[in-house]
Design an enzyme around this catalytic site. Structure first.
Site, PDB file in Angstrom:
ATOM      1  N   ARG A  48       0.878  -1.166   0.000  1.00 21.42           N
ATOM      2  CA  ARG A  48       0.000   0.000   0.000  1.00 21.42           C
ATOM      3  C   ARG A  48       0.916   1.216   0.000  1.00 21.42           C
ATOM      4  O   ARG A  48       2.134   1.103   0.042  1.00 21.42           O
ATOM      5  CB  ARG A  48      -1.014   0.004   1.148  1.00 21.42           C
ATOM      6  CG  ARG A  48      -0.715  -0.762   2.384  1.00 21.42           C
ATOM      7  CD  ARG A  48       0.457  -0.241   3.140  1.00 21.42           C
ATOM      8  NE  ARG A  48       0.312   1.178   3.422  1.00 21.42           N
ATOM      9  CZ  ARG A  48       1.299   1.990   3.677  1.00 21.42           C
ATOM     10  NH1 ARG A  48       2.566   1.551   3.686  1.00 21.42           N
ATOM     11  NH2 ARG A  48       1.121   3.265   3.929  1.00 21.42           N
ATOM     12  N   GLY A  49       0.320   2.392  -0.047  1.00 23.85           N
ATOM     13  CA  GLY A  49       1.103   3.604  -0.227  1.00 23.85           C
ATOM     14  C   GLY A  49       1.110   3.917  -1.721  1.00 23.85           C
ATOM     15  O   GLY A  49       1.444   3.058  -2.534  1.00 23.85           O
ATOM     16  N   ALA A  50       0.721   5.153  -2.041  1.00 25.48           N
ATOM     17  CA  ALA A  50       0.511   5.493  -3.451  1.00 25.48           C
ATOM     18  C   ALA A  50       1.700   5.124  -4.349  1.00 25.48           C
ATOM     19  O   ALA A  50       1.517   4.445  -5.373  1.00 25.48           O
ATOM     20  CB  ALA A  50       0.166   6.977  -3.558  1.00 25.48           C
TER      21      ALA A  50
ATOM     22  N   GLN B 183      -2.051   2.005  10.196  1.00 25.09           N
ATOM     23  CA  GLN B 183      -0.760   2.055   9.522  1.00 25.09           C
ATOM     24  C   GLN B 183       0.272   2.869  10.289  1.00 25.09           C
ATOM     25  O   GLN B 183       1.469   2.678  10.100  1.00 25.09           O
ATOM     26  CB  GLN B 183      -0.899   2.662   8.100  1.00 25.09           C
ATOM     27  CG  GLN B 183      -1.679   1.813   7.131  1.00 25.09           C
ATOM     28  CD  GLN B 183      -3.143   2.235   7.076  1.00 25.09           C
ATOM     29  OE1 GLN B 183      -3.695   2.745   8.051  1.00 25.09           O
ATOM     30  NE2 GLN B 183      -3.779   2.011   5.945  1.00 25.09           N
TER      31      GLN B 183
ATOM     32  N   ASP C 206      -2.317  10.713  -1.423  1.00 24.36           N
ATOM     33  CA  ASP C 206      -2.615   9.727  -2.459  1.00 24.36           C
ATOM     34  C   ASP C 206      -2.962  10.400  -3.778  1.00 24.36           C
ATOM     35  O   ASP C 206      -2.827   9.806  -4.844  1.00 24.36           O
ATOM     36  CB  ASP C 206      -3.752   8.815  -2.007  1.00 24.36           C
ATOM     37  CG  ASP C 206      -3.309   7.978  -0.809  1.00 24.36           C
ATOM     38  OD1 ASP C 206      -3.316   8.523   0.314  1.00 24.36           O
ATOM     39  OD2 ASP C 206      -2.903   6.831  -1.006  1.00 24.36           O
TER      40      ASP C 206
ATOM     41  N   ASN D 252      -5.695  12.532   1.211  1.00 31.26           N
ATOM     42  CA  ASN D 252      -4.819  11.613   1.949  1.00 31.26           C
ATOM     43  C   ASN D 252      -5.687  10.783   2.891  1.00 31.26           C
ATOM     44  O   ASN D 252      -6.903  10.951   2.961  1.00 31.26           O
ATOM     45  CB  ASN D 252      -3.743  12.408   2.709  1.00 31.26           C
ATOM     46  CG  ASN D 252      -2.649  11.522   3.280  1.00 31.26           C
ATOM     47  OD1 ASN D 252      -2.183  10.594   2.620  1.00 31.26           O
ATOM     48  ND2 ASN D 252      -2.243  11.777   4.510  1.00 31.26           N
TER      49      ASN D 252
END
Lengths: 363, 363
Positions: free
Chosen positions: A53-55, A202, A243, A253
């Protein structure tokens, strides 16, 4: 970055040159498990279930997913189908669309038999690009921290961050955490307030783990606490990731970012957003037009962690029968954003300022 | 209020006329367990471990705790010692100090042998007073909901609340939830957004349980989501409780309330605080002078709920070795508060307005 005594990235190519290995981020912080991705289906599964995950990392994983698809069928139809399937995994982050478009532009003009190698080569270039970009964000952002340190008289600079925008969200360095890693390298004393970041935690699970493994001072707080800490003067600066950021400077975000931006504004705390330019959606002016992913209610009703038996388990925290909704992102309007930390430098959250830094993309 | 087909209060006197029975609020929503309090130590334990919580209920429990202490030793020294020990259990809520002072004023002038019966009688009066007060808060507050309903065209009025300020936090009716229960009685359609309220999840566990058992429509959200819902126009009004409100109108309530007040202000959503006047600290002007309770880190690091085995258990959600802090309350400055809903009516959050409603106490 460091995990105990070893250097890790969030994703790498295995010795066979085709398999992609990732750290399963749904298992952290209690289990460090490496997962192999071999097929397009694996890549889609990893993105959907948030093993990655994470853009920026989503974009890179999707790029390799195209390579995996090409190994099975490198026709035009297979290329377009793979792009469409990967695009559908997560709706909000713009890096996914960006990376897939990069892959299409490189692969579409080629003969099908050339596409496998070209896809892996292009994905590798995107990896190198991401690392350079994140490192550059750190080099620019550290100057903000250095400036604050000058008036802290040797006491640590207190930085609040939300969710995880560290090396686990990218390939290395991270976006919001990159200036913090750089400050640590430059021996500027820092202390990070880590928002837990419900529903998926997260912050408590990934950001705290990353910072701890690298040796950086930090304290985990519930998402409710940040405003109170700002009222007490215990936060010098907020740095978060994003994001998708619109050309107009609105920042989408992880849900809850907007609340911290409001508190920062109310208390005169600078609020910065760190982002690679691949996160900018040049086609949108207003954040209100960004599609907000609605995720499953199970993420809210059930909290995962380590049970007293030492296994990873979950508990149901919601009264039986109650409805639950789970919007995954929110939009922080540009007027609450002190500045954007990009790979090209720091600028204000406006089309005018972004255009100065990125004239080609903005044009 | 109703629990399925039975009417309950949060605390009652058992048939023996001395034992106090409470619903153990640390077990909800998954276990409905009644606990008996017989001694001062029991009362102290119940308050400290939050088997009872909520500013008004803490005060009443402490009042009965004085009665329990008197049964063992009704000397002047024992009275003062019991007051001091109960006062030390929780520092922030002002109802505790208020209730203990009520008990002192009633008991101190009496002969020791008269004190046992007088203590129970006075505690019973405080119970009746609390119920009347909360019912009256509902009668005043429902008018706000009724007004909004007029322009909702039959659609439910969406009310956001934080933590639990329902009947479980008082004896019956609640403070913030009292206008909602009254609206339900008056057949005004309502829907409640229930903030989870980390770290102890009183929203997801207690408010959602209360509303569900009474039959009121509601949806649980993580604490991060409320601002986003307000941006989308999905919140018509916020109503929260308070543990202490200063004479100047600053509102101390569960950590995270301030963030919701900021979001309400930013989106033009009315933000109301419901309180019995016993919650007002007439000695303080500024919320900055309220002592904020710092609770244990275990409340943040461990989340309690129902495991997949069907037992109540906990999971550790924080990366091993990370520091944790846990401030339990924050202060919402008066300028973010649209109004205070009291038993005497609704007024602005200022000394001037409070003085009009409570001239005797303010004097």
């Amino acid at each position: 970055m460091w995990v105990d005594d070893e250097h890790y990235r969030s994703l790498w190519v295995a010795d066979d040159s085709w398999t992609i290995e990732i750290i399963d981020q749904t298992r952290l912080p209690h289990e460090f498990m490496i997962v192999s991705l071999v097929t397009l289906e694996h890549a889609i599964h990893a993105i959907k279930t948030m093993q990655v995950r994470g853009a920026p990392l989503i974009g890179i994983t999707a790029a390799y997913g195209i390579g995996m698809a090409m190994r099975v069928d490198s026709s035009d139809a297979a290329l377009e189908s793979a792009i469409a399937r990967l695009q559908a995994t997560r709706p909000t982050a713009s890096n996914l669309a960006w990376a897939l478009e990069e892959m299409r532009q490189r692969l579409a003009p080629l003969q099908p038999e050339e596409r496998i190698n070209a896809a892996y080569r292009r994905a590798r270039e995107l990896v190198d690009h991401d690392i350079m970009t994140c490192k550059s964000i750190g080099a620019h952002g550290v100057e903000l921290i250095r400036d604050i340190a000058k008036r802290k008289d040797g006491k640590p600079v207190n930085i609040l961050t939300h969710c995880n925008a560290g090396w686990l969200a990218t390939i290395d360095w991270g976006t919001a955490l990159s200036p913090i890693y750089r400050a640590y390298e430059d021996e500027i004393p820092v202390h990070v307030w880590v928002d837990e970041t419900r529903p998926r935690n997260q912050g408590a699970a990934l950001t705290a783990w990353e910072l701890g493994k690298h040796g950086i001072e930090h304290t985990v707080i519930v998402d409710n606490a940040g405003g109170h800490l700002m009222q007490l003067g215990l936060v010098d600066i907020c740095i978060v990731g994003t994001d998708r950021t619109t050309a107009g400077g609105d920042v989408c975000n992880k849900i809850g970012t907007y609340l911290k931006a409001l508190a920062a504004h109310d208390n005169g705390v600078p609020f910065f957003v760190a982002l690679p330019s691949s996160t900018i959606d040049w086609s949108l002016e207003s954040g209100a037009d960004i599609p907000i992913e609605q995720r499953g209610s199970e993420e809210v009703s059930h909290v995962y962690g380590l049970t007293d038996d030492g296994a990873v388990g979950r508990v149901d925290v919601v009264a039986p029968g109650s409805e639950v909704v789970n919007p995954a992102f929110d939009v922080t309007p540009r007027h609450l954003v002190t500045g954007l930390i990009t790979e090209q430098g720091i600028c204000g959250a406006s089309r005018e300022e972004l255009t100065k830094l990125f004239p080609v993309q903005a044009g």
